[in-house]
Design a protein around this motif. Structure first.
Motif: not given
Length: 81
Positions: A44-54
Motif C-alpha cells: 500500500l502506497l501513498f501517492r499524489d494524495n491517494k492510497v494506491v497499491f502494487e
C-alpha cells in the motif's frame, strides 16, 4: 476462490491464537517501501494524495492465493505478471 482473504484468525485477550494458520494461505500486506517489488504480496502506497497499491503476483501465487483480475487491473504496478 475469488479473493485472497479466505480466513480470519482471532486472538484471545491473553494473546493466544484461537485458530492457527498452519498450511493455510497467508496474504502479506504492508506499507513498507518496495514491499511488493522485494517479494511481499501487496504494497500500500501513498501517492499524489491517494492510497494506491502494487501487487507481486509471483508471491501471491506461491502463497497459494489468487486475486481477481479486476483488482490487478487497478493496481499501479503488478510484478511477476
Amino acid at each position: 476462490m475469488p479473493f485472497a482473504l479466505r480466513r480470519r484468525f482471532r486472538t484471545t485477550a491473553d494473546g493466544a491464537d484461537t485458530e492457527k494458520p498452519g498450511n493455510a494461505p497467508v496474504l502479506t500486506l504492508s506499507d513498507i517501501a518496495d514491499f511488493a517489488e522485494k517479494g511481499g504480496g501487496i504494497a500500500l502506497l501513498f501517492r499524489d494524495n491517494k492510497v494506491v497499491f502494487e501487487v507481486n503476483l509471483e508471491s501471491i501465487r506461491n502463497a497459494g492465493l489468487r486475486l481477481p483480475g479486476q483488482l490487478l487491473n487497478i493496481a499501479t504496478h503488478v510484478y511477476g505478471r
